[in-house]
Scaffold this active site. Structure first.
Site, PDB file in Angstrom:
ATOM      1  N   GLN A 125     -42.193   3.614  96.533  1.00 54.38           N
ATOM      2  CA  GLN A 125     -42.360   4.386  95.302  1.00 54.38           C
ATOM      3  C   GLN A 125     -40.950   4.640  94.762  1.00 54.38           C
ATOM      4  O   GLN A 125     -40.217   5.469  95.289  1.00 54.38           O
ATOM      5  CB  GLN A 125     -43.081   5.707  95.575  1.00 54.38           C
ATOM      6  CG  GLN A 125     -43.138   6.669  94.393  1.00 54.38           C
ATOM      7  CD  GLN A 125     -43.914   6.111  93.216  1.00 54.38           C
ATOM      8  OE1 GLN A 125     -44.855   5.342  93.389  1.00 54.38           O
ATOM      9  NE2 GLN A 125     -43.535   6.506  92.011  1.00 54.38           N
ATOM     10  N   GLN A 127     -39.927   5.188  91.306  1.00 53.56           N
ATOM     11  CA  GLN A 127     -39.682   6.023  90.132  1.00 53.56           C
ATOM     12  C   GLN A 127     -39.241   7.417  90.573  1.00 53.56           C
ATOM     13  O   GLN A 127     -39.820   7.967  91.515  1.00 53.56           O
ATOM     14  CB  GLN A 127     -40.954   6.131  89.284  1.00 53.56           C
ATOM     15  CG  GLN A 127     -40.728   6.683  87.892  1.00 53.56           C
ATOM     16  CD  GLN A 127     -42.029   6.758  87.092  1.00 53.56           C
ATOM     17  OE1 GLN A 127     -43.099   7.073  87.627  1.00 53.56           O
ATOM     18  NE2 GLN A 127     -41.949   6.453  85.813  1.00 53.56           N
ATOM     19  N   PRO A 273     -48.237   9.978  97.345  1.00 53.40           N
ATOM     20  CA  PRO A 273     -48.068  11.322  96.788  1.00 53.40           C
ATOM     21  C   PRO A 273     -48.477  11.499  95.330  1.00 53.40           C
ATOM     22  O   PRO A 273     -48.287  12.585  94.790  1.00 53.40           O
ATOM     23  CB  PRO A 273     -46.562  11.557  96.959  1.00 53.40           C
ATOM     24  CG  PRO A 273     -45.963  10.195  96.826  1.00 53.40           C
ATOM     25  CD  PRO A 273     -46.958   9.252  97.452  1.00 53.40           C
ATOM     26  N   GLY A 275     -51.284  10.465  91.838  1.00 56.81           N
ATOM     27  CA  GLY A 275     -52.608   9.973  91.470  1.00 56.81           C
ATOM     28  C   GLY A 275     -52.608   8.476  91.306  1.00 56.81           C
ATOM     29  O   GLY A 275     -53.522   7.778  91.745  1.00 56.81           O
ATOM     30  N   GLY A 276     -51.555   7.974  90.664  1.00 55.90           N
ATOM     31  CA  GLY A 276     -51.411   6.543  90.477  1.00 55.90           C
ATOM     32  C   GLY A 276     -49.983   6.217  90.107  1.00 55.90           C
ATOM     33  O   GLY A 276     -49.215   7.075  89.677  1.00 55.90           O
ATOM     34  N   MET A 277     -49.610   4.955  90.277  1.00 57.13           N
ATOM     35  CA  MET A 277     -48.296   4.470  89.864  1.00 57.13           C
ATOM     36  C   MET A 277     -48.488   3.107  89.228  1.00 57.13           C
ATOM     37  O   MET A 277     -49.107   2.207  89.803  1.00 57.13           O
ATOM     38  CB  MET A 277     -47.343   4.380  91.057  1.00 57.13           C
ATOM     39  CG  MET A 277     -45.970   3.820  90.682  1.00 57.13           C
ATOM     40  SD  MET A 277     -45.112   4.846  89.461  1.00 57.13           S
ATOM     41  CE  MET A 277     -43.966   3.648  88.767  1.00 57.13           C
ATOM     42  N   GLU A 278     -47.905   2.963  88.031  1.00 55.41           N
ATOM     43  CA  GLU A 278     -48.189   1.837  87.148  1.00 55.41           C
ATOM     44  C   GLU A 278     -47.403   0.581  87.473  1.00 55.41           C
ATOM     45  O   GLU A 278     -46.919  -0.123  86.572  1.00 55.41           O
ATOM     46  CB  GLU A 278     -47.902   2.252  85.703  1.00 55.41           C
ATOM     47  CG  GLU A 278     -46.442   2.583  85.386  1.00 55.41           C
ATOM     48  CD  GLU A 278     -46.049   4.026  85.620  1.00 55.41           C
ATOM     49  OE1 GLU A 278     -44.993   4.443  85.102  1.00 55.41           O
ATOM     50  OE2 GLU A 278     -46.795   4.747  86.317  1.00 55.41           O
ATOM     51  N   HIS A 302     -55.254   5.624  82.552  1.00 57.10           N
ATOM     52  CA  HIS A 302     -53.863   6.014  82.324  1.00 57.10           C
ATOM     53  C   HIS A 302     -52.909   4.934  82.836  1.00 57.10           C
ATOM     54  O   HIS A 302     -51.965   4.537  82.125  1.00 57.10           O
ATOM     55  CB  HIS A 302     -53.578   7.341  83.032  1.00 57.10           C
ATOM     56  CG  HIS A 302     -52.188   7.854  82.818  1.00 57.10           C
ATOM     57  ND1 HIS A 302     -51.865   8.707  81.789  1.00 57.10           N
ATOM     58  CD2 HIS A 302     -51.031   7.632  83.498  1.00 57.10           C
ATOM     59  CE1 HIS A 302     -50.566   8.983  81.839  1.00 57.10           C
ATOM     60  NE2 HIS A 302     -50.051   8.347  82.880  1.00 57.10           N
ATOM     61  N   GLU A 325     -44.578   8.512  78.909  1.00 56.28           N
ATOM     62  CA  GLU A 325     -45.761   9.262  79.327  1.00 56.28           C
ATOM     63  C   GLU A 325     -46.558   9.856  78.160  1.00 56.28           C
ATOM     64  O   GLU A 325     -47.789   9.900  78.212  1.00 56.28           O
ATOM     65  CB  GLU A 325     -45.360  10.357  80.307  1.00 56.28           C
ATOM     66  CG  GLU A 325     -44.829   9.821  81.626  1.00 56.28           C
ATOM     67  CD  GLU A 325     -45.857   8.996  82.401  1.00 56.28           C
ATOM     68  OE1 GLU A 325     -47.050   8.988  82.022  1.00 56.28           O
ATOM     69  OE2 GLU A 325     -45.454   8.349  83.374  1.00 56.28           O
ATOM     70  N   TYR A 391     -45.730  14.466  79.266  1.00 58.39           N
ATOM     71  CA  TYR A 391     -47.085  13.956  79.085  1.00 58.39           C
ATOM     72  C   TYR A 391     -47.786  14.660  77.920  1.00 58.39           C
ATOM     73  O   TYR A 391     -48.253  14.007  76.970  1.00 58.39           O
ATOM     74  CB  TYR A 391     -47.904  14.178  80.361  1.00 58.39           C
ATOM     75  CG  TYR A 391     -47.410  13.459  81.580  1.00 58.39           C
ATOM     76  CD1 TYR A 391     -48.070  12.328  82.059  1.00 58.39           C
ATOM     77  CD2 TYR A 391     -46.303  13.912  82.284  1.00 58.39           C
ATOM     78  CE1 TYR A 391     -47.638  11.665  83.203  1.00 58.39           C
ATOM     79  CE2 TYR A 391     -45.850  13.261  83.426  1.00 58.39           C
ATOM     80  CZ  TYR A 391     -46.525  12.138  83.879  1.00 58.39           C
ATOM     81  OH  TYR A 391     -46.093  11.479  84.994  1.00 58.39           O
TER      82      TYR A 391
END
Length: 490
Positions: A125, A127, A273, A275-278, A302, A325, A391
């Site tokens: 991860q 970002q 950690p 909800g999602g990662m793009e 999303h 975002e 966001y």
């Protein structure tokens, strides 16, 4: 300056010792005469650095590893060879290095932390600025490069990346309708078992280079959508995410054709950690989305939206994170509204988001500089600025602009915006200039949508009322309070 224009990664995964070892090769292009150094970000253990001037003769680089910054890690300055310090010169820099379990981008899981309980697992991860702990790189969203990778892993392991599996005519993918286990659904060259090759032809920022590896299975949802997870929950995941292709098609109707070829979803272990990662081509998702009734499908919408807003059109620096975002929340909600054919779905989500945003501003303090849309980061960690502000304040700014110019006109603008900035980056100032230029030009040419409620001269007058500085640079709540009244909230 000098920038990386292509990346090749060669990694070996050592699960026993929780180490990734290998090298990364950067193709460097010189864009300024007589530049002396090319700089990289790193939080890795560098063994040696080589330079390839294009003649396949490798020589040791002259370089300096600067003292570590508490947030940014080490700057690595590599001396540019005098023979290649002119505009247009190209050469390669090769870092041989390793990382261990202290790398902030990497999480190693023991078998007991997985669903199967037999094999270990790894995921990354990166970002916002953790890619530098995964590989020496130019760890800023303003530098976008395509990449290729070769990853070696144990024979029981399937390796996935935010890229496309390289195809081989000698070893074609066998089409299967049933669940695929391990590496059966990866196109690979004739390599020993456990060798995986990947290619991302679309230029991406370093934070979007992602890896996951473990005992995995997959099920196809459509020709371009596949769901991955550990075998124990793959069928449940495929059922929960069965709307993904429909969401993709809806997003395309609002933007432009999907540019990444595949959209796969990897359901990670519960320690993931977010909800999602793009990650391009491979969204990472939390298993908490397995609600059983698809009620959390908006999270996938999303991440799908990021395929255009964030991955395709990217904020130039993290100060402009709202352009990733805020736009993605706008597109997510429009995907769900159009998919359900109910504007109340959009407004209910926006109503909940507004409440979350107000709560965050109250918690952070209305004078907190990170309640601005454009963050004053400096050398601070972007993770410290994270909240719902980019966001929801970002979404509300776009929603305000949409209401100002009219929804049909704004939807046309969205397509023009993505077409103009796809494959590149953007700042808030550039967004402002493009928005004003676009609608001023439309008004001048009298080419606004026939369904617009504004006359042309009235629209130009309305553009002049936008308080850009307050929206972008002021702390606290925005200058306009939205109305998200809807039937679903009654």
């Amino acid at each position: 300056e000098a920038i990386s224009t292509n990346i090749h990664i060669d990694w070996t995964l050592d699960f026993d010792n929780k180490i990734i070892k290998g090298f990364v090769r950067h193709s460097i292009k010189i864009n300024e005469n007589f530049i002396k150094y090319v700089n990289f970000d790193s939080k890795t253990k560098i063994d040696k650095i080589l330079i390839d001037l294009g003649d396949h003769f490798l020589e040791d680089a002259e370089y300096t590893i600067h003292p570590p910054h508490s947030v940014l890690g080490n700057k690595v300055s590599i001396q540019v060879p005098q023979s290649h310090n002119k505009i247009g010169s190209i050469f390669d820099v090769i870092f041989h290095y390793s990382i261990d379990e202290t790398a902030s981008a990497v999480q190693w899981l023991d078998p007991k932390a997985t669903n199967g309980g037999v094999y270990p697992y790894i995921f990354t991860q990166s970002q916002a600025i953790h890619a530098r702990s995964l590989l020496p790189c130019m760890d800023t969203p303003g530098v976008k490069t395509p990449y290729t990778a070769v990853v070696r892993a144990p024979v029981w392991c399937t390796v996935l990346m935010s890229a496309l599996a390289e195809k081989s005519s000698a070893s074609p993918l066998k089409k299967r309708s049933s669940s695929k286990t391990d590496s059966e659904s990866i196109n690979r060259f004739i390599d020993p078992p456990g060798v995986f090759r990947w290619s991302q032809p679309v230029a991406v920022s370093a934070y979007l280079i992602a890896l996951a590896a473990g005992h995995l299975s997959s099920i196809d949802i459509s020709p371009r959508v596949r769901v991955w997870s550990e075998p124990e929950i793959v069928q449940e995941a495929a059922t929960e995410f069965s709307q993904t292709e429909d969401f993709l098609t809806t997003a395309e109707s609002l933007t432009c054709p999907y540019q990444w070829t595949r959209y796969d979803i990897l359901l990670l272990p519960s320690s993931f950690p977010y909800g999602g990662m793009e990650n391009p081509c491979l969204t990472f998702a939390t298993p908490t989305l397995l609600a059983g009734d698809k009620s959390l499908a908006n999270v996938i919408a999303h991440e799908i939206a990021h395929s255009w807003t964030g991955n395709l059109v990217t904020n130039f620096t993290w100060e402009h994170f709202w352009l990733n975002e805020g736009w993605t929340v706008w597109l997510e909600r429009n995907i769900m509204g159009k998919y359900t054919n109910d504007i109340n779905v959009l407004k209910l989500s926006a109503q909940g988001g507004w409440k979350h945003y107000i709560d965050d501003v109250d918690r952070m303090g209305k004078e907190n500089p990170f309640t601005r849309l454009v963050w004053p980061l400096g050398e601070e960690d972007p993770d410290d600025a994270f909240s719902s502000v980019p966001y929801e304040k970002g979404f509300n700014f776009l929603y305000y602009l949409e209401n100002l110019v009219g929804t049909p006109n704004f939807h046309l603008f969205v397509k023009a915006y993505i077409e103009r900035y796809k494959f590149s980056t953007i700042t808030s100032g550039e967004f402002k200039d493009f928005f004003i230029q676009y609608f001023t030009s439309l008004a001048a040419n009298q080419s606004l949508s026939n369904s617009s409620s504004f006359k042309y001269d009235e629209l130009v007058s309305k553009l002049a009322t936008i308080d850009w500085d307050t929206w972008l640079l002021s702390t606290g709540l925005p200058p306009v309070t939205p109305d998200f009244s809807n039937d679903l909230a009654k």
